[in-house]
Design an enzyme around this catalytic site. Sequence first.
Site, short mmCIF file in Angstrom:
data_model
loop_
_atom_site.label_atom_id
_atom_site.label_comp_id
_atom_site.label_asym_id
_atom_site.label_seq_id
_atom_site.Cartn_x
_atom_site.Cartn_y
_atom_site.Cartn_z
N SER A 223 -12.23 9.54 6.95
CA SER A 223 -12.17 8.93 5.61
C SER A 223 -12.04 9.99 4.53
O SER A 223 -11.35 9.78 3.53
CB SER A 223 -13.39 8.05 5.35
OG SER A 223 -14.59 8.78 5.51
N GLU A 224 -12.68 11.17 4.72
CA GLU A 224 -12.50 12.28 3.80
C GLU A 224 -12.61 13.62 4.51
O GLU A 224 -13.31 13.75 5.52
CB GLU A 224 -13.54 12.28 2.66
CG GLU A 224 -13.22 11.35 1.51
CD GLU A 224 -13.90 10.01 1.67
OE1 GLU A 224 -13.64 9.10 0.86
OE2 GLU A 224 -14.68 9.85 2.63
N THR A 225 -11.92 14.60 3.94
CA THR A 225 -12.06 16.00 4.33
C THR A 225 -12.39 16.78 3.06
O THR A 225 -11.80 16.54 2.00
CB THR A 225 -10.77 16.54 4.97
OG1 THR A 225 -10.58 15.87 6.23
CG2 THR A 225 -10.86 18.03 5.22
N HIS B 68 -20.88 11.83 1.84
CA HIS B 68 -21.12 12.26 3.22
C HIS B 68 -20.45 13.60 3.51
O HIS B 68 -20.98 14.44 4.24
CB HIS B 68 -20.68 11.18 4.23
CG HIS B 68 -19.24 11.14 4.55
ND1 HIS B 68 -18.32 10.46 3.79
CD2 HIS B 68 -18.53 11.69 5.57
CE1 HIS B 68 -17.13 10.59 4.33
NE2 HIS B 68 -17.21 11.34 5.41
#
Length: 284
Positions: free
Chosen positions: A44-46, A75
């Site tokens: 979902s994210e980096t 997160h």
Amino acid sequence: MTDVLRYTAFTTDPAGGNPAGIVLHADSLSDEQMLAIAAEVGYSETAFVLREGRTPPHLGLRFFSALDEVAFCGHATIATAVALAERGEGGTVVFETPAGEVEVTTAEVVGVLRASLTSVPTRTRPVPGAALGEALEALRLSGADLAEDLPPLLSYAGNEHLVLALASRQRLAELDYDFARLKDLMTEQGWTTVQLVWREDERTFHSRNPFPVGGVVEDPATGSAAAALGGYLLALELVTEPRTIRVVQGVDMGRPSELLVDVRPDDLRVTVSGAAVELPTAQR
């Protein structure tokens, strides 16, 4: 070749939590390269750490989903702080993010390395009636599915989240929504996630977070939404003394997560804490 770490946050079990990619040295990367790396990682994210022109404990931190840049991601921030601490850059770090400065402290608690982030000041506002109606339809919910004593609000803690409290745990477990319709609405309104919660008691909330604007159906742990929930509770004057709220998320996805949210009635900032663990190669 860019070295990408893979951690999962808000858990000590690699099979739980919310995975995030982490690039600890990203100054040489363009926006296009960061986006391409995030898309290849597929989480979902980096998160991308920037160091040039900054003096520790200050570091830049940017976040990309597979589709676009995100102003703040809880997160991935927790995961990045733990990854830094495991490599000798622990203690307190001030991340300069597109949403503002976010202070994160790492410390070992009962043998587990945990990170705590302090959000920007939270704020809330009413949900426009038409947008609320469209959201309920996209989520296949009705007014009868909502908790009577916890009204819908938009809550900001670096990103804006629609907070909807449901009347039952069963209805939360039955989440099923129109992906394209909700994505279009969230894009139009500028919402990062829709946070659906059920209150077990005054200190425990169960949460699910649809995230179609990030290209995924749901997040198993969402630090920014947990901070927004803290702001939501403050706005409703439900916190009259310092309190730690336990947010249980990811259970219905098979990736259990635990987020601890510290709120104070005299401070609009919220602290969110949790563990993080590096993923073994077989689970990447």
